[in-house]
Design an enzyme around this catalytic site. Structure first.
Site, short mmCIF file in Angstrom:
data_model
loop_
_atom_site.label_atom_id
_atom_site.label_comp_id
_atom_site.label_asym_id
_atom_site.label_seq_id
_atom_site.Cartn_x
_atom_site.Cartn_y
_atom_site.Cartn_z
N HIS A 164 4.19 57.38 -67.90
CA HIS A 164 4.12 55.98 -67.48
C HIS A 164 3.20 55.22 -68.40
CE1 HIS A 164 3.68 52.50 -64.87
NE2 HIS A 164 4.78 52.90 -64.31
N ASP A 198 10.06 57.88 -60.04
CA ASP A 198 11.49 58.20 -60.14
C ASP A 198 11.79 59.69 -60.12
OD1 ASP A 198 12.31 55.56 -60.32
OD2 ASP A 198 11.73 55.47 -62.42
N1 CMC Z 1 8.88 63.23 -72.02
C1 CMC Z 1 8.38 63.68 -73.19
N2 CMC Z 1 7.47 63.01 -73.92
C2 CMC Z 1 7.07 61.82 -73.48
C3 CMC Z 1 7.55 61.28 -72.25
C4 CMC Z 1 8.49 62.04 -71.53
N3 CMC Z 1 8.98 61.57 -70.37
N4 CMC Z 1 6.98 60.08 -72.03
C5 CMC Z 1 6.17 59.86 -73.06
N5 CMC Z 1 6.21 60.92 -73.93
C6 CMC Z 1 5.43 61.07 -75.17
C7 CMC Z 1 6.00 60.20 -76.28
O1 CMC Z 1 6.91 60.93 -77.07
C8 CMC Z 1 4.75 59.81 -77.04
O2 CMC Z 1 4.41 60.91 -77.86
P1 CMC Z 1 3.67 60.61 -79.29
O3 CMC Z 1 2.37 59.96 -78.97
O4 CMC Z 1 3.51 61.97 -79.88
O5 CMC Z 1 4.60 59.73 -80.07
C9 CMC Z 1 3.66 59.71 -75.98
O6 CMC Z 1 4.11 60.56 -74.90
C10 CMC Z 1 3.48 58.29 -75.44
O7 CMC Z 1 4.76 57.78 -75.07
P2 CMC Z 1 5.22 56.28 -75.27
O8 CMC Z 1 6.70 56.23 -75.21
O9 CMC Z 1 4.52 55.70 -76.47
O10 CMC Z 1 4.58 55.63 -73.97
P3 CMC Z 1 5.00 54.29 -73.30
O11 CMC Z 1 3.85 53.85 -72.47
O12 CMC Z 1 5.53 53.32 -74.31
O13 CMC Z 1 6.26 54.71 -72.38
C11 CMC Z 1 7.57 55.42 -70.55
C12 CMC Z 1 6.19 54.92 -71.02
C13 CMC Z 1 7.62 55.39 -69.04
C14 CMC Z 1 8.65 54.48 -71.09
C15 CMC Z 1 7.77 56.86 -71.10
O14 CMC Z 1 6.78 57.73 -70.56
C16 CMC Z 1 9.18 57.39 -70.78
O15 CMC Z 1 10.11 57.13 -71.54
N6 CMC Z 1 9.34 58.15 -69.64
C17 CMC Z 1 10.64 58.60 -69.22
C18 CMC Z 1 11.38 57.47 -68.52
C19 CMC Z 1 10.82 57.20 -67.13
O16 CMC Z 1 10.60 58.11 -66.35
N7 CMC Z 1 10.65 55.90 -66.82
C20 CMC Z 1 10.22 55.46 -65.49
C21 CMC Z 1 8.89 54.78 -65.51
S1 CMC Z 1 8.23 54.55 -63.84
C22 CMC Z 1 9.33 53.47 -63.08
C23 CMC Z 1 9.39 52.13 -63.71
O17 CMC Z 1 8.38 51.52 -64.00
O18 CMC Z 1 10.52 51.63 -63.87
#
Ligand code: CMC
Length: 428
Positions: free
Chosen positions: A306, A363
């Site tokens: 998140h 989720d």
């Molecule tokens: N699985 C594997 N690696 C992950 C995941 C994951 N679910 N989420 C983040 N990472 C890694 C990502 O690869 C990155 O690694 P690095 O620093 O080496 O490049 C690091 O963690 C930070 O990730 P980010 O994408 O830069 O973080 P963000 O804050 O931009 O993204 C997120 C947050 C929720 C989009 C992301 O964690 C994600 O894609 N999660 C899966 C989708 C999900 O479950 N979304 C629901 C969010 S809660 C409900 C809502 O708000 O709608």
């Protein structure tokens, strides 16, 4: 005058910016005069360090895993409150008295029907349309049916349109489902609760009476509470940005629904269940954990991670408990729940997930519950939209009432070609 100032030193000059304090959480540097004084913009794609507005609705402490609505912890609201009460709280700032709650519930209940002409609107969609496509279209179209409440400068119009949106969303979502399965639309029944009515409109048929199972009604109501608001997330920011131009609330909420649909946001509940189905049994988990860690593989653990929570999402805690309640009430047991629990356990002991502070989010477990209740995966995000509508509406109202409100207009770091002369087609 702010007590604290942030100093920016550049080219031998010093600029000072007030540091504003909220009631809790990080202070913010007020850079509104930065461009006028320095000719510089700030650069923050994804708004990771930018507070886009002032808000008194919802507070998240992502490090501690805390979520408060108007100061009340989500765990307490999920356990003791109802979706109608939380809606009142979000909209009005305080918990209602018994009379206020009864009046509010009465008002919402009386707005649950849709204009009959909207039925024909539904019939224009393909039967296999995704419910979120239908929701975007139908909610956007509400402004064509209820233009008697679209004068955003009139507080009474804003109130009526807010009530209409909260009240009609269950009817709209249920009809999207009914249309996709080829069953007749079921009209609302005002003798039922907000959530009981939604369950009946979704799963009832005209041929026989529908009995709401209280434990399922309670679980569903709790799921709505868990999704009601979540400060300045992508869809809420979309609603605010759309609303900042003076667009009507129905159009703004349709914009929010479109944004919510994406798999990184509301679409993650559908994606999480699909992922669990693909993993299937616990013995296959290590393979998927490896894939999630592999930078060359786009696969991510859906329902994990998140932007704000760097700890367990407090909504996931409630959601996990609710799974068992629903299983007990319906006397079912989905083996995917065991897979999910094991996946969580393995991920939370893996250095990759520990270092990056990736925990289950709201989720991760919601799909298992919704599936047990009988919803197809395509409806999951529509349910999120239904519940989030109150948050969107409350945030939109807060924005419109804010005297400091301006049209949202980010700037950019331009990296394209500088000015050049047009070359006629014959010379290219
Ligand atoms: N699985 C594997 N690696 C992950 C995941 C994951 N679910 N989420 C983040 N990472 C890694 C990502 O690869 C990155 O690694 P690095 O620093 O080496 O490049 C690091 O963690 C930070 O990730 P980010 O994408 O830069 O973080 P963000 O804050 O931009 O993204 C997120 C947050 C929720 C989009 C992301 O964690 C994600 O894609 N999660 C899966 C989708 C999900 O479950 N979304 C629901 C969010 S809660 C409900 C809502 O708000 O709608």
């Amino acid at each position: 005058m702010a007590d604290k100032l942030a100093k920016l030193e550049m080219d031998g000059k010093t600029y000072e910016y007030p540091v504003l304090e909220g009631s809790t959480g990080p202070d913010v540097i007020d850079i509104r005069k930065l461009y006028a004084q320095t000719g510089l913009f700030t650069f923050d794609p994804g708004f990771t360090s930018t507070a886009s507005c002032e808000s008194a609705l919802t507070y998240i402490d992502g490090d501690e895993g805390v979520l408060l609505h108007r100061g009340y912890p989500i765990g307490q609201l999920a356990e003791h409150s109802s979706f109608m009460e939380v809606s009142y709280l979000l909209l009005n700032g305080e918990l209602p008295s018994k009379q206020q709650l009864d009046d509010f519930t009465y008002t919402i209940t009386r707005h649950t029907m849709l204009h009959e002409q909207l039925m024909t609107f539904y019939r224009g969609f393909r039967r296999d349309a995704h419910p979120m496509a239908v929701m975007c279209g139908v909610v956007g179209a509400l402004s064509a049916f209820y233009h008697d409440s679209t004068d955003i400068s009139d507080p009474e119009h804003r109130k009526i349109s807010s009530h209409r949106l909260i009240a009609k969303m269950p009817t709209i979502a249920a009809m999207a489902y009914k249309y996709s399965v080829g069953q007749p639309f079921i009209y609302p029944d005002n003798s039922l609760s907000y959530t009981g009515n939604f369950l009946r409109m979704t799963f009832g048929v005209p041929a026989e009476p529908y009995e709401v199972i209280p434990a399922v009604e309670r679980a569903m109501d709790r799921i709505f509470i868990l999704h009601a608001d979540h400060e300045q997330n992508a869809s809420t920011s979309t609603v605010r940005l759309a609303g900042s131009s003076g667009a009507n609330p129905f159009a703004c909420i349709a914009a929010g629904i479109a944004c919510l649909w994406g798999p990184a946001h509301g679409g993650a509940n559908e994606a999480a269940l699909n992922m669990l189905k693909e993993i299937g049994t616990p013995d296959r988990i290590p393979h998927y954990i490896e894939r999630a860690k592999d930078k060359n593989d786009p696969f991510r653990l859906m329902g994990f991670g998140h932007r704000v929570y760097k700890n367990y999402d407090p909504r996931a805690t409630v959601m996990q408990k609710t799974v068992r309640e629903v299983f007990d009430a319906l006397k079912v047991n989905d083996p995917l729940f065991e897979t999910a629990l094991r996946l969580e356990e393995i991920a939370l002991s893996d250095p990759y997930f520990i270092e990056k502070k990736l925990f289950p989010n709201v989720d991760f477990y919601s799909g298992i519950i919704l599936s047990a209740i009988g919803f197809p995966t395509t409806m999951f995000t529509a349910l999120f939209a239904l519940a989030r509508t109150v948050g969107w509406v409350a945030q939109w109202n807060e924005m419109i009432s804010d005297p400091a409100q301006k049209i949202g207009r980010p700037r950019q770091l331009y990296t394209g070609p500088t000015q050049r002369d047009y070359v006629p087609l014959s010379q290219r």
